[in-house]
Design an enzyme around this catalytic site. Structure first.
Site, mmCIF file in Angstrom:
data_model
loop_
_atom_site.group_PDB
_atom_site.id
_atom_site.type_symbol
_atom_site.label_atom_id
_atom_site.label_comp_id
_atom_site.label_asym_id
_atom_site.label_seq_id
_atom_site.Cartn_x
_atom_site.Cartn_y
_atom_site.Cartn_z
ATOM 1 N N GLY A 298 -21.096 -76.565 26.810
ATOM 2 C CA GLY A 298 -19.174 -76.073 26.761
ATOM 3 C C GLY A 298 -18.500 -76.211 25.571
ATOM 4 O O GLY A 298 -17.619 -76.249 25.202
ATOM 5 N N ILE B 182 -13.711 -80.409 23.896
ATOM 6 C CA ILE B 182 -13.763 -81.513 24.994
ATOM 7 C C ILE B 182 -15.179 -81.945 24.681
ATOM 8 O O ILE B 182 -15.465 -83.278 24.539
ATOM 9 C CB ILE B 182 -13.254 -82.253 26.163
ATOM 10 C CG1 ILE B 182 -11.831 -82.147 26.160
ATOM 11 C CG2 ILE B 182 -14.148 -83.021 26.950
ATOM 12 C CD1 ILE B 182 -11.135 -82.076 27.411
ATOM 13 N N VAL C 216 -23.158 -69.107 32.014
ATOM 14 C CA VAL C 216 -24.329 -70.368 33.674
ATOM 15 C C VAL C 216 -23.868 -68.463 34.721
ATOM 16 O O VAL C 216 -24.015 -68.271 35.295
ATOM 17 C CB VAL C 216 -23.009 -70.686 33.949
ATOM 18 C CG1 VAL C 216 -23.605 -72.176 32.967
ATOM 19 C CG2 VAL C 216 -21.308 -70.481 33.982
ATOM 20 N N ILE D 1 -17.622 -77.489 31.249
ATOM 21 C CA ILE D 1 -16.822 -76.143 31.781
ATOM 22 C C ILE D 1 -16.113 -75.277 32.224
ATOM 23 O O ILE D 1 -17.045 -76.014 32.989
ATOM 24 C CB ILE D 1 -18.961 -74.939 31.965
ATOM 25 C CG1 ILE D 1 -19.798 -75.101 30.460
ATOM 26 C CG2 ILE D 1 -18.638 -73.654 32.133
ATOM 27 C CD1 ILE D 1 -20.943 -74.700 31.163
ATOM 28 N N ALA E 167 -11.603 -69.230 34.035
ATOM 29 C CA ALA E 167 -10.987 -68.201 35.259
ATOM 30 C C ALA E 167 -10.447 -67.023 35.042
ATOM 31 O O ALA E 167 -9.725 -66.694 33.096
ATOM 32 C CB ALA E 167 -9.785 -69.001 36.344
ATOM 33 N N TYR F 227 -0.810 -74.461 37.103
ATOM 34 C CA TYR F 227 -1.902 -74.579 36.659
ATOM 35 C C TYR F 227 -2.749 -73.705 37.262
ATOM 36 O O TYR F 227 -4.161 -73.272 37.477
ATOM 37 C CB TYR F 227 -2.373 -76.249 36.817
ATOM 38 C CG TYR F 227 -3.888 -76.754 36.478
ATOM 39 C CD1 TYR F 227 -4.345 -76.814 35.161
ATOM 40 C CD2 TYR F 227 -4.967 -77.067 36.899
ATOM 41 C CE1 TYR F 227 -5.851 -76.441 34.670
ATOM 42 C CE2 TYR F 227 -5.873 -77.586 36.918
ATOM 43 C CZ TYR F 227 -5.849 -77.764 35.616
ATOM 44 O OH TYR F 227 -7.241 -78.113 35.217
ATOM 45 N N LYS G 119 -10.741 -76.902 40.584
ATOM 46 C CA LYS G 119 -11.657 -78.556 40.359
ATOM 47 C C LYS G 119 -10.671 -79.498 41.176
ATOM 48 O O LYS G 119 -11.332 -80.534 40.975
ATOM 49 C CB LYS G 119 -9.739 -79.071 38.979
ATOM 50 C CG LYS G 119 -9.676 -78.376 37.293
ATOM 51 C CD LYS G 119 -11.692 -78.743 37.344
ATOM 52 C CE LYS G 119 -11.032 -78.199 35.485
ATOM 53 N NZ LYS G 119 -12.802 -78.229 35.137
#
Length: 257
Positions: free
Chosen positions: A17, A24, A68, A95, A98, A158, A165
């Site tokens: 990723g 990150i 993926v 990874i 949306a 979010y 998540k």
């Protein structure tokens, strides 16, 4: 410090990723390399390679493409990483995605198709990655993914990623249970808001970062290196007795509201 005395000396890692120098995944790669690990990195596709290839070259890490959602690409990535490194000791799954329309809309208005794609990319890909890596990690391996506070509480804007998540954090616990007998440890790391490319898709993200700076005990955002240092700890000997956890690196923000 000699290379043999570094915390991750001799350890081999696959980090998925990497998007650019602000991602990150790159922070994790940079710290792991500095601590002695040998690495293979992945980026999404050829469009991302110009941003990632110089980074990979700077730490002498092979860079492979992996989407993926494309049949067989994740399996090919794991196979090539194992061949290039001679095995795996840790894997970092960084990874998340949306559809933008779903991310900017209300969860109540999300479509089944958009929700399913977000879950496939951001959550189920971890289960598939775990299955593919399990034979190579057995004994003392570590698998780490990235989550966010929005899994535990409703964070404005979010949206759809909150439930996704939350599923990811539950996935971590079940993978820890299932892979533990093989000696594999599984964790989620939950950084505070950071100015990454992925975060730029969230509406009013600047306000979210400002709130973190104002309310977190440390009164600042965390850095990529601080996230990378936590992941390196989990992948190294210091984290040998830990599994199934969500660990926050957010300046203490999660603890004070």
């Amino acid at each position: 410090m000699s290379s043999s005395s570094l915390p991750l000396s001799g350890r081999r890692g696959l980090i998925l990723g990497v998007a650019n120098e602000h991602s990150i995944a790159w922070g994790c790669a940079r710290v792991a390399h500095a601590q002695g690990a040998s690495l293979v990195l992945s980026c999404l596709n050829d469009k991302a390679r110009p941003f990632v290839e110089p980074l990979a070259q700077s730490i002498d890490a092979p860079l492979l493409n992996c989407n993926v959602e494309s049949e067989g690409e994740l399996a090919a990535l794991v196979q090539q990483a194992v061949e290039r490194l001679g095995g795996l000791d840790f894997v970092v799954h960084s990874i998340a995605w949306a559809p933008l329309a779903e991310l900017h809309g209300r969860v109540i208005d999300s479509t089944a198709a958009g929700f399913a794609r977000a879950m496939t990319v951001s959550c189920h890909s971890l289960a598939e990655l775990a299955r593919l890596c399990e034979p190579h990690l057995a004994g003392q391996g570590t698998l780490v993914t990235m989550t966010y506070l929005g899994a535990d509480e409703a964070v404005p804007n979010y949206g759809l990623m909150g439930p996704v998540k939350a599923a990811l954090e539950s996935m971590v616990r079940y993978l820890a249970l299932e892979m533990g007998p093989q000696g594999v440890r599984v964790h989620a790391v939950s950084p505070g808001p950071m100015p990454t490319r992925a975060a730029s898709g969230i509406q009013d993200f600047d306000a979210l970062m400002a709130r973190a700076c104002e309310q977190s005990p440390l009164r600042r955002l965390v850095t990529l290196d601080e996230v990378g240092a936590l992941v390196a700890f989990l992948a190294g000997p210091g984290g040998a007795g830990m599994s199934g956890q969500t660990l926050y690196v957010d300046g203490g923000f999660h603890a004070v509201r």
